[in-house]
Design an enzyme around this catalytic site. Structure first.
Site, mmCIF file in Angstrom:
data_model
loop_
_atom_site.group_PDB
_atom_site.id
_atom_site.type_symbol
_atom_site.label_atom_id
_atom_site.label_comp_id
_atom_site.label_asym_id
_atom_site.label_seq_id
_atom_site.Cartn_x
_atom_site.Cartn_y
_atom_site.Cartn_z
ATOM 1 N N SER A 243 4.508 -8.339 -1.126
ATOM 2 C CA SER A 243 5.178 -9.326 -0.433
ATOM 3 C C SER A 243 6.385 -8.664 0.454
ATOM 4 O O SER A 243 6.456 -7.522 0.235
ATOM 5 C CB SER A 243 5.716 -10.168 -1.465
ATOM 6 O OG SER A 243 6.754 -9.725 -2.038
ATOM 7 N N LYS A 244 7.100 -9.421 0.971
ATOM 8 C CA LYS A 244 8.219 -9.239 1.970
ATOM 9 C C LYS A 244 9.267 -8.197 1.192
ATOM 10 O O LYS A 244 9.859 -7.330 1.494
ATOM 11 C CB LYS A 244 9.250 -10.503 2.336
ATOM 12 C CG LYS A 244 8.391 -11.120 3.488
ATOM 13 C CD LYS A 244 9.189 -11.156 4.710
ATOM 14 C CE LYS A 244 8.524 -11.345 6.091
ATOM 15 N NZ LYS A 244 8.003 -12.608 5.849
ATOM 16 N N ARG A 245 9.310 -8.546 -0.254
ATOM 17 C CA ARG A 245 10.189 -7.772 -1.270
ATOM 18 C C ARG A 245 9.967 -6.210 -0.931
ATOM 19 O O ARG A 245 10.839 -5.458 -1.246
ATOM 20 C CB ARG A 245 10.126 -8.191 -2.583
ATOM 21 C CG ARG A 245 11.084 -8.574 -3.164
ATOM 22 C CD ARG A 245 10.835 -9.167 -4.595
ATOM 23 N NE ARG A 245 9.488 -9.200 -4.802
ATOM 24 C CZ ARG A 245 8.742 -8.592 -5.836
ATOM 25 N NH1 ARG A 245 9.338 -7.449 -6.299
ATOM 26 N NH2 ARG A 245 7.254 -8.785 -6.086
ATOM 27 N N GLY A 247 9.118 -4.728 1.599
ATOM 28 C CA GLY A 247 9.286 -4.198 3.095
ATOM 29 C C GLY A 247 8.324 -4.980 4.001
ATOM 30 O O GLY A 247 7.964 -6.242 3.557
#
Ligand code: GLU
Length: 474
Positions: A243-245, A247
């Site tokens: 996920s965006k977490r 990167g």
């Protein structure tokens, strides 16, 4: 004939996981001499499809994943889904459900309180025609639900994961068309896959639980059932879902970070599949040649950024300089080093071989090459202290300027002979001449190969830089 499809929803970007799904479909079509179809699942009409879809098409083109049919838009096929739903209603496979969201929610909560699974309680499954009429009169618009058999099970053989089975009692009477007449994903997907004559459904593992629902619809409609292949999840380095977490997740973000399309493609191919012989570097042609759905792994793939960087630097090193120059240009412009049309691409092509071993991404290109373009260069203070302050080095730099000034032609070979000759006459090691010169011309102690750089920079600029540096240290 193999026919596969990639069916993204217009989310505004192509997620790396979706790109992997697209790639495996594309590879399978290529390998089997089949057809790769693009379908936009845009029945969620609230979104602006054109805008949200543009970025997905752009990313697919950048990766070179070309399609032979489509894009088909589900929003343009609503009549087809409505016809099918009508047929399912008529044949008793589906029924109207008049429950309001708050009623559903309330009953769900009660079920939870009783310790039961919060599934739809089939409230409207057996309404009498009279009861239906009553709701209709009240003006309640029904959603349409599929009548899941109360007993038995649905099973299928997944090409990657083997036999998978679901008990019908675990599947609720799911909605196939919402109150507003818009079909749900499961219904539209089956209808499209049937009419588009899809032979193999290759998609993410998160759709496994949708598969029995879809098979129930296939069976109700008497459609032949395609083959299924569910691709393993992609996890971040901490083993949670990517996920965006972790990167950047979109393909275009990696493009903008200076990754080459062939590196990203190679990287995606290794997310759940690998060619024989523990190879990591694999060309597009080899992928097509060797790809097998049966060879896709069942266990999750881990997104390893170091590997992507490693692959990218490999492709940077092996790219023809002319191609690399064109790819690097936007990054140099972005940093303001080159203005529109003011730098001859031939010179950029000569610079590339000096830096392509060093820059790991196109984004690093400006840092390695900025001194070629700048009028005024900035000096690293430590470099100045080490190589330009003392008298000997300043003297050597001045002498270097003199020998270079009379050099004709200003080639790498001539520069080398002249500078080594100077070192010899002065009784110093060659590096005592080279290092100050490097700092004077590039501002740094670490740079692309010095002699080649000087030759490309040209005599006039080289002499100018030396003058500037001497002035700088007084
Ligand atoms: N629109 C769905 C998605 O993006 C497609 C799933 C499928 O391939 O059936 O996940």
């Amino acid at each position: 004939m193999v026919r596969v499809r990639f069916a993204p929803s217009p989310t505004g970007h192509l997620h790396m996981g979706s790109a992997r799904t697209a790639l495996f479909n594309w590879l399978y079509a290529r390998k089997m001499g089949g057809v790769f179809i693009l379908r936009i699942e845009d029945t969620d009409l609230r979104r602006n499809v054109d805008e949200a879809f543009g970025a997905i098409l752009e990313a697919m083109r950048w990766l070179g994943l070309d399609w032979q049919e489509g894009p088909y838009y589900q929003s343009q096929r609503l009549h087809l889904y409505r016809e099918v739903v009508k047929r399912l209603l008529e044949e008793g496979w589906a029924y109207p459900c008049y429950c309001l969201p708050q009623e559903l929610e309330e009953r769900r909560r009660e079920a939870l309180k009783r310790g039961e699974k919060p599934m739809y309680d089939r409230h409207c499954r057996d309404l009498s025609p009279k009861e239906r009429e009553k709701w209709e009169k009240e003006g309640r618009k029904p959603a349409i639900r599929f009548k899941v058999p109360l007993e038995g099970k649905t099973s299928f053989r997944d090409i990657i994961r083997g036999r998978i089975e679901f008990l019908h009692q675990e599947i609720e009477d799911f909605v196939i068309m919402r109150k507003d007449g818009i079909p749900t994903y499961n219904l539209a997907c089956v209808v499209d896959d049937h009419y588009m004559e899809i032979t193999h459904i290759i998609r993410g593992e998160d759709h496994i639980s949708n598969t029995p629902k879809q098979i129930l619809i296939y069976n109700a409609l008497g459609y032949p059932i395609p083959q299924f292949a569910h691709l393993p999840m992609i996890l971040g380095p901490d083993k949670s879902r990517l996920s965006k977490r972790h990167g950047a997740t979109s393909v275009n973000a990696y493009r903008d970070m200076g990754f080459l399309p062939e590196a990203v493609l190679n990287f995606l191919a290794l997310l759940g599949w690998s060619p024989g012989g523990n190879r990591e570097i694999i060309s597009r042609e080899e992928m097509i040649e060797e790809f097998e759905l049966e060879g896709v792994k069942r266990h999750p793939a881990v997104f390893n950024m170091d590997k992507l960087i490693w692959l990218n630097s490999h492709y940077m090193k092996t790219s023809p300089p002319s191609r690399l120059a064109h790819l690097a240009l936007p990054f140099l412009k972005r940093e303001g080093l080159i203005k529109e049309g003011d730098y001859p691409i031939e010179i950029l092509e000569r610079i590339m071989p000096l830096v392509q071993e060093r820059a790991k991404t196109l984004e690093e290109m400006p840092r390695w090459t900025d001194f070629f373009f700048k009028q005024e260069i900035e000096y690293e203070q430590s470099a100045v202290e080490e190589w330009l302050r003392d008298e000997l080095h300043r003297k050597l730099l001045l002498l270097a300027k003199e020998v270079l000034a009379v050099l004709e032609p200003f080639t790498k070979e001539n520069i080398e002979v002249a500078l080594r000759g100077l070192a010899e006459r002065e009784g110093v090691k060659a590096k005592e001449v080279f290092h100050p010169l490097r700092v004077a011309v590039t501002g740094r102690t670490v740079s692309p190969p010095l002699l080649e750089s000087l030759a490309i920079l040209g005599k006039e600029k080289t002499l100018q830089r030396i003058t500037q540096a001497l002035k700088y240290v007084g």
